[in-house]
Scaffold this active site. Structure first.
Site: not given
Ligand SMILES: *Cc1c(COP(=O)(O)O)cnc(C)c1O
Length: 360
Positions: A101, A172, A196
Protein backbone atom coordinates in the site's frame (compact mmCIF):
# COMPACT_ATOMS: atom_id res chain seq x y z
CA UNK A 1 -28.89 -19.22 9.40
CA UNK A 2 -25.79 -18.82 11.56
CA UNK A 3 -23.36 -15.98 10.96
CA UNK A 4 -19.98 -17.16 9.73
CA UNK A 5 -16.52 -15.95 10.68
CA UNK A 6 -15.41 -13.74 7.81
CA UNK A 7 -11.65 -13.15 7.76
CA UNK A 8 -11.79 -10.85 4.72
CA UNK A 9 -9.32 -7.96 4.55
CA UNK A 10 -12.13 -5.68 3.41
CA UNK A 11 -14.97 -5.10 3.12
CA UNK A 12 -14.87 -6.90 6.42
CA UNK A 13 -17.08 -8.07 9.26
CA UNK A 14 -19.22 -5.54 11.10
CA UNK A 15 -20.31 -6.02 14.72
CA UNK A 16 -23.51 -8.06 14.82
CA UNK A 17 -25.14 -5.57 17.23
CA UNK A 18 -24.53 -2.80 14.68
CA UNK A 19 -26.13 -4.81 11.88
CA UNK A 20 -29.11 -5.61 14.11
CA UNK A 21 -29.59 -1.97 15.00
CA UNK A 22 -29.33 -0.94 11.33
CA UNK A 23 -31.91 -3.63 10.52
CA UNK A 24 -34.27 -2.44 13.25
CA UNK A 25 -33.98 1.16 12.05
CA UNK A 26 -33.99 0.35 8.33
CA UNK A 27 -37.54 1.27 7.40
CA UNK A 28 -38.25 3.94 9.96
CA UNK A 29 -35.34 5.75 11.57
CA UNK A 30 -36.28 7.05 15.04
CA UNK A 31 -39.94 7.40 14.10
CA UNK A 32 -39.28 9.75 11.16
CA UNK A 33 -41.12 7.38 8.80
CA UNK A 34 -38.25 6.75 6.40
CA UNK A 35 -34.87 5.11 6.11
CA UNK A 36 -31.61 7.00 6.58
CA UNK A 37 -30.95 6.06 2.94
CA UNK A 38 -33.92 8.14 1.85
CA UNK A 39 -33.26 11.29 3.87
CA UNK A 40 -32.00 14.59 2.57
CA UNK A 41 -28.48 15.22 3.79
CA UNK A 42 -29.45 18.85 4.42
CA UNK A 43 -32.22 18.07 6.89
CA UNK A 44 -32.10 18.12 10.69
CA UNK A 45 -32.19 14.31 11.02
CA UNK A 46 -29.12 13.65 8.94
CA UNK A 47 -27.36 16.70 10.41
CA UNK A 48 -27.82 15.10 13.83
CA UNK A 49 -26.48 11.75 12.56
CA UNK A 50 -23.30 13.20 11.08
CA UNK A 51 -22.71 15.52 14.04
CA UNK A 52 -23.03 12.61 16.48
CA UNK A 53 -20.74 10.43 14.36
CA UNK A 54 -18.08 13.14 14.35
CA UNK A 55 -18.42 13.77 18.09
CA UNK A 56 -18.10 10.06 18.88
CA UNK A 57 -15.12 9.64 16.55
CA UNK A 58 -13.41 12.63 18.16
CA UNK A 59 -14.05 11.17 21.59
CA UNK A 60 -12.77 7.70 20.65
CA UNK A 61 -9.57 8.98 19.05
CA UNK A 62 -9.19 11.93 21.40
CA UNK A 63 -8.87 14.23 18.39
CA UNK A 64 -7.42 17.63 19.37
CA UNK A 65 -9.54 20.71 18.68
CA UNK A 66 -7.16 22.00 15.99
CA UNK A 67 -7.91 19.03 13.72
CA UNK A 68 -10.74 18.76 11.19
CA UNK A 69 -12.60 15.48 10.71
CA UNK A 70 -13.65 14.95 7.08
CA UNK A 71 -16.06 12.31 5.78
CA UNK A 72 -15.01 11.91 2.14
CA UNK A 73 -15.33 9.45 -0.74
CA UNK A 74 -12.97 7.82 -3.21
CA UNK A 75 -11.35 5.46 -0.73
CA UNK A 76 -7.81 5.56 0.60
CA UNK A 77 -6.74 5.27 -3.01
CA UNK A 78 -8.11 8.72 -3.82
CA UNK A 79 -6.07 10.03 -0.87
CA UNK A 80 -2.89 8.74 -2.52
CA UNK A 81 -3.40 11.60 -5.03
CA UNK A 82 -5.38 14.05 -2.92
CA UNK A 83 -2.68 14.29 -0.25
CA UNK A 84 0.13 15.44 -2.56
CA UNK A 85 -2.29 17.62 -4.55
CA UNK A 86 -3.22 19.50 -1.38
CA UNK A 87 0.03 19.47 0.53
CA UNK A 88 3.01 19.51 -1.82
CA UNK A 89 2.71 23.19 -2.75
CA UNK A 90 5.50 22.84 -5.29
CA UNK A 91 7.85 20.94 -2.97
CA UNK A 92 8.60 17.23 -2.76
CA UNK A 93 7.54 14.78 -0.05
CA UNK A 94 9.23 11.85 1.67
CA UNK A 95 7.72 8.36 1.38
CA UNK A 96 8.51 5.32 3.46
CA UNK A 97 7.71 2.11 1.57
CA UNK A 98 7.04 -0.88 3.82
CA UNK A 99 4.49 -2.86 1.81
CA UNK A 100 2.12 -2.94 -1.13
CA UNK A 101 0.00 0.00 0.00
CA UNK A 102 2.72 2.52 0.79
CA UNK A 103 4.35 1.53 -2.50
CA UNK A 104 1.14 2.45 -4.32
CA UNK A 105 0.90 5.74 -2.43
CA UNK A 106 4.49 6.55 -3.41
CA UNK A 107 3.83 5.77 -7.06
CA UNK A 108 0.67 7.86 -7.17
CA UNK A 109 2.34 10.84 -5.49
CA UNK A 110 4.98 10.77 -8.20
CA UNK A 111 2.24 10.96 -10.78
CA UNK A 112 0.96 14.29 -9.47
CA UNK A 113 4.17 15.70 -8.01
CA UNK A 114 7.57 14.71 -6.70
CA UNK A 115 7.95 12.02 -4.07
CA UNK A 116 11.28 10.85 -2.63
CA UNK A 117 11.90 7.41 -1.18
CA UNK A 118 13.05 7.53 2.45
CA UNK A 119 13.60 3.78 2.58
CA UNK A 120 12.04 0.65 1.11
CA UNK A 121 12.00 -2.85 2.56
CA UNK A 122 10.87 -4.42 -0.70
CA UNK A 123 14.16 -6.31 -1.18
CA UNK A 124 13.44 -8.19 2.05
CA UNK A 125 9.94 -9.05 0.84
CA UNK A 126 8.27 -6.40 3.02
CA UNK A 127 8.76 -8.51 6.14
CA UNK A 128 10.39 -5.89 8.36
CA UNK A 129 10.62 -2.17 9.05
CA UNK A 130 13.72 -0.20 8.08
CA UNK A 131 16.26 0.56 10.80
CA UNK A 132 17.06 4.15 11.74
CA UNK A 133 20.34 3.89 9.80
CA UNK A 134 18.46 3.12 6.57
CA UNK A 135 16.27 6.23 6.67
CA UNK A 136 17.27 8.98 4.30
CA UNK A 137 15.04 11.97 4.82
CA UNK A 138 14.91 14.67 2.15
CA UNK A 139 16.16 18.18 2.87
CA UNK A 140 12.93 20.06 2.19
CA UNK A 141 10.06 17.61 2.38
CA UNK A 142 6.52 18.98 2.59
CA UNK A 143 5.63 15.91 4.67
CA UNK A 144 6.55 12.30 5.43
CA UNK A 145 4.07 9.65 4.28
CA UNK A 146 3.88 6.20 5.79
CA UNK A 147 1.41 3.34 6.11
CA UNK A 148 1.06 2.33 9.75
CA UNK A 149 -0.49 -1.04 8.91
CA UNK A 150 0.33 -2.83 5.68
CA UNK A 151 -2.79 -4.90 4.99
CA UNK A 152 -1.26 -7.21 2.39
CA UNK A 153 2.10 -7.92 4.02
CA UNK A 154 0.96 -7.84 7.64
CA UNK A 155 3.50 -5.25 8.82
CA UNK A 156 2.43 -2.77 11.51
CA UNK A 157 4.29 0.22 12.90
CA UNK A 158 3.86 -0.20 16.65
CA UNK A 159 6.15 2.71 17.53
CA UNK A 160 5.57 5.64 15.16
CA UNK A 161 8.11 7.67 17.17
CA UNK A 162 10.81 5.72 15.29
CA UNK A 163 9.89 7.73 12.20
CA UNK A 164 9.38 11.13 13.76
CA UNK A 165 10.84 14.01 11.79
CA UNK A 166 10.43 17.77 11.85
CA UNK A 167 7.88 17.62 9.01
CA UNK A 168 4.20 16.66 9.30
CA UNK A 169 3.60 12.91 9.24
CA UNK A 170 0.80 11.67 6.99
CA UNK A 171 -0.37 8.15 7.82
CA UNK A 172 -2.49 5.66 5.92
CA UNK A 173 -4.29 3.93 8.79
CA UNK A 174 -6.94 2.22 6.63
CA UNK A 175 -6.59 -1.22 8.14
CA UNK A 176 -5.96 -0.47 11.81
CA UNK A 177 -7.64 2.84 12.61
CA UNK A 178 -9.73 2.44 15.78
CA UNK A 179 -7.95 -0.81 16.71
CA UNK A 180 -5.81 0.94 19.34
CA UNK A 181 -5.38 4.40 20.85
CA UNK A 182 -3.38 6.82 18.69
CA UNK A 183 -1.74 10.10 19.59
CA UNK A 184 -3.25 12.19 16.80
CA UNK A 185 -1.06 15.16 17.71
CA UNK A 186 1.94 13.26 16.30
CA UNK A 187 0.42 13.42 12.83
CA UNK A 188 -0.36 16.12 10.31
CA UNK A 189 -3.04 14.00 8.69
CA UNK A 190 -4.36 10.47 9.06
CA UNK A 191 -6.71 8.72 6.67
CA UNK A 192 -8.38 5.46 5.88
CA UNK A 193 -11.09 3.80 3.84
CA UNK A 194 -13.93 2.74 6.14
CA UNK A 195 -14.49 -0.79 4.87
CA UNK A 196 -11.83 -2.48 7.00
CA UNK A 197 -12.35 -1.39 10.55
CA UNK A 198 -14.92 1.41 10.51
CA UNK A 199 -18.06 0.69 8.52
CA UNK A 200 -19.38 0.09 5.01
CA UNK A 201 -17.39 0.89 1.87
CA UNK A 202 -17.93 4.28 0.30
CA UNK A 203 -16.73 6.40 3.22
CA UNK A 204 -13.17 7.67 3.66
CA UNK A 205 -12.03 9.24 6.91
CA UNK A 206 -9.52 12.09 6.88
CA UNK A 207 -8.37 13.81 10.07
CA UNK A 208 -6.20 16.81 9.27
CA UNK A 209 -4.44 19.48 11.30
CA UNK A 210 -5.86 22.91 10.49
CA UNK A 211 -2.55 24.54 9.61
CA UNK A 212 -2.21 22.11 6.69
CA UNK A 213 -5.38 23.43 5.09
CA UNK A 214 -5.25 26.17 2.49
CA UNK A 215 -2.08 25.00 0.73
CA UNK A 216 -3.83 23.69 -2.37
CA UNK A 217 -3.22 25.39 -5.71
CA UNK A 218 -6.09 27.55 -7.00
CA UNK A 219 -6.77 25.22 -9.94
CA UNK A 220 -7.31 22.12 -7.77
CA UNK A 221 -10.80 20.71 -8.47
CA UNK A 222 -13.17 21.82 -5.74
CA UNK A 223 -14.08 18.29 -4.65
CA UNK A 224 -10.40 17.52 -3.94
CA UNK A 225 -9.68 20.59 -1.84
CA UNK A 226 -9.52 19.74 1.88
CA UNK A 227 -10.15 23.37 2.92
CA UNK A 228 -13.35 23.59 0.91
CA UNK A 229 -14.51 20.20 2.19
CA UNK A 230 -13.80 21.35 5.76
CA UNK A 231 -15.60 24.67 5.27
CA UNK A 232 -18.62 22.75 4.02
CA UNK A 233 -18.70 20.19 6.81
CA UNK A 234 -17.94 17.36 4.33
CA UNK A 235 -21.21 18.25 2.57
CA UNK A 236 -19.96 20.08 -0.46
CA UNK A 237 -21.95 17.50 -2.39
CA UNK A 238 -24.08 14.56 -1.25
CA UNK A 239 -21.98 12.58 1.23
CA UNK A 240 -22.21 8.76 1.56
CA UNK A 241 -25.05 9.15 4.03
CA UNK A 242 -25.80 5.51 4.82
CA UNK A 243 -22.12 4.64 5.29
CA UNK A 244 -21.72 7.60 7.66
CA UNK A 245 -24.77 6.43 9.62
CA UNK A 246 -23.46 2.85 9.98
CA UNK A 247 -19.97 4.11 10.86
CA UNK A 248 -21.68 6.19 13.56
CA UNK A 249 -23.32 3.03 14.94
CA UNK A 250 -19.86 1.39 14.99
CA UNK A 251 -18.45 4.35 16.95
CA UNK A 252 -21.22 3.94 19.53
CA UNK A 253 -20.53 0.20 19.68
CA UNK A 254 -16.82 0.91 20.28
CA UNK A 255 -17.67 3.27 23.12
CA UNK A 256 -19.82 0.53 24.67
CA UNK A 257 -16.90 -1.92 24.43
CA UNK A 258 -14.85 0.48 26.56
CA UNK A 259 -13.22 2.54 23.83
CA UNK A 260 -9.95 2.00 22.03
CA UNK A 261 -7.85 1.01 25.05
CA UNK A 262 -10.23 -1.90 25.65
CA UNK A 263 -10.29 -2.79 21.94
CA UNK A 264 -6.51 -2.82 21.93
CA UNK A 265 -6.42 -5.40 24.73
CA UNK A 266 -8.83 -7.68 22.88
CA UNK A 267 -6.91 -7.20 19.64
CA UNK A 268 -3.62 -8.07 21.34
CA UNK A 269 -5.17 -11.24 22.78
CA UNK A 270 -6.58 -12.28 19.39
CA UNK A 271 -3.30 -11.66 17.53
CA UNK A 272 -1.21 -13.36 20.19
CA UNK A 273 -3.31 -16.50 20.04
CA UNK A 274 -3.01 -16.70 16.26
CA UNK A 275 0.73 -15.96 16.05
CA UNK A 276 1.49 -18.43 18.86
CA UNK A 277 -0.41 -21.10 16.97
CA UNK A 278 1.49 -20.34 13.76
CA UNK A 279 4.89 -20.25 15.48
CA UNK A 280 4.27 -23.47 17.41
CA UNK A 281 3.29 -25.37 14.27
CA UNK A 282 5.48 -27.07 11.69
CA UNK A 283 2.91 -26.57 8.93
CA UNK A 284 2.21 -22.82 9.16
CA UNK A 285 4.66 -19.98 8.73
CA UNK A 286 4.55 -16.19 9.08
CA UNK A 287 7.64 -14.45 7.65
CA UNK A 288 7.27 -11.05 9.36
CA UNK A 289 9.75 -9.81 11.97
CA UNK A 290 7.92 -10.33 15.31
CA UNK A 291 8.64 -6.70 16.26
CA UNK A 292 6.35 -5.42 13.51
CA UNK A 293 3.77 -8.13 13.05
CA UNK A 294 0.31 -6.75 12.42
CA UNK A 295 -2.43 -7.27 14.99
CA UNK A 296 -5.03 -6.87 12.24
CA UNK A 297 -3.80 -8.79 9.18
CA UNK A 298 -2.01 -12.07 9.73
CA UNK A 299 -0.60 -13.63 6.56
CA UNK A 300 0.67 -17.18 6.79
CA UNK A 301 1.73 -19.86 4.34
CA UNK A 302 1.45 -23.63 4.51
CA UNK A 303 4.76 -25.44 4.20
CA UNK A 304 2.92 -27.80 1.87
CA UNK A 305 1.28 -25.40 -0.62
CA UNK A 306 -0.43 -28.37 -2.27
CA UNK A 307 -2.69 -28.34 0.82
CA UNK A 308 -3.83 -24.71 0.26
CA UNK A 309 -7.01 -25.61 -1.57
CA UNK A 310 -8.14 -28.25 0.89
CA UNK A 311 -7.31 -25.88 3.80
CA UNK A 312 -9.66 -23.27 2.30
CA UNK A 313 -12.38 -25.84 1.54
CA UNK A 314 -12.22 -27.49 4.98
CA UNK A 315 -12.18 -24.08 6.70
CA UNK A 316 -15.34 -23.13 4.86
CA UNK A 317 -17.11 -26.20 6.24
CA UNK A 318 -16.30 -24.86 9.73
CA UNK A 319 -17.79 -21.44 8.91
CA UNK A 320 -14.37 -19.84 8.36
CA UNK A 321 -14.33 -17.87 5.08
CA UNK A 322 -12.28 -15.37 3.06
CA UNK A 323 -9.05 -16.78 4.47
CA UNK A 324 -7.19 -16.99 1.15
CA UNK A 325 -4.07 -14.81 1.07
CA UNK A 326 -3.44 -11.89 -1.26
CA UNK A 327 -1.98 -13.09 -4.56
CA UNK A 328 1.18 -11.04 -3.95
CA UNK A 329 2.00 -13.02 -0.82
CA UNK A 330 0.17 -16.31 -1.42
CA UNK A 331 -0.97 -18.74 1.25
CA UNK A 332 -3.56 -17.48 3.72
CA UNK A 333 -4.41 -14.23 5.44
CA UNK A 334 -6.59 -13.86 8.49
CA UNK A 335 -7.84 -10.31 8.96
CA UNK A 336 -8.95 -9.96 12.56
CA UNK A 337 -10.36 -6.46 12.85
CA UNK A 338 -12.36 -5.09 15.79
CA UNK A 339 -15.56 -6.85 14.72
CA UNK A 340 -13.94 -10.31 14.71
CA UNK A 341 -14.70 -11.74 18.15
CA UNK A 342 -12.09 -13.71 20.14
CA UNK A 343 -14.33 -16.76 19.56
CA UNK A 344 -13.73 -16.38 15.81
CA UNK A 345 -9.96 -16.54 16.28
CA UNK A 346 -10.38 -19.45 18.69
CA UNK A 347 -12.42 -21.28 16.05
CA UNK A 348 -9.74 -20.57 13.42
CA UNK A 349 -6.93 -21.76 15.68
CA UNK A 350 -8.80 -24.95 16.60
CA UNK A 351 -9.39 -25.63 12.91
CA UNK A 352 -5.73 -24.96 12.02
CA UNK A 353 -4.48 -27.35 14.70
CA UNK A 354 -6.93 -30.03 13.65
CA UNK A 355 -6.03 -29.58 9.98
CA UNK A 356 -2.32 -29.86 10.77
CA UNK A 357 -2.84 -33.07 12.72
CA UNK A 358 -4.91 -34.65 9.96
CA UNK A 359 -2.32 -33.73 7.34
CA UNK A 360 0.84 -34.59 9.27
C1 LIG B 1 -7.50 -1.20 1.54
C2 LIG B 1 -6.38 -0.25 1.69
C3 LIG B 1 -6.22 0.84 0.82
C4 LIG B 1 -7.15 1.08 -0.35
O1 LIG B 1 -8.37 1.43 0.15
P1 LIG B 1 -9.61 1.85 -0.79
O2 LIG B 1 -10.52 2.45 0.22
O3 LIG B 1 -10.11 0.59 -1.42
O4 LIG B 1 -9.11 2.81 -1.78
C5 LIG B 1 -5.17 1.69 1.04
N1 LIG B 1 -4.33 1.52 2.05
C6 LIG B 1 -4.45 0.48 2.91
C7 LIG B 1 -3.47 0.35 4.03
C8 LIG B 1 -5.48 -0.43 2.75
O5 LIG B 1 -5.61 -1.45 3.61
Amino acid sequence: MERIYNFSAGPAMLPQEVLEQARDELLNWHGCGMSVMEMTHRGKDFSAIIAQAEADLRELLNVPANYKVLFLQGGATMQFAQIPLNLLAGRSADYLVTGAWSKKAFKEANKVGTARLVASTESSGFTRLPSAAELEYGPDAAYLHLCTNETVHGVEIHDPAAFRTSVPIIADMSSHILSRPVDISQYGLIYGGAQKNVGPAGLTLVIVREDLLGRAPANLPTMLDYSIQAENGSMLNTPPTYSIYVAGLVFQWLKKQGGLAAMEQTNIAKAKLLYQTIDASSLYHNPVDPACRSRMNVPFTLNKPELDESFIAEAKKQGIVSIKGHKMVGGMRASIYNAMPLQGVQALVAFMQDFEQKNA
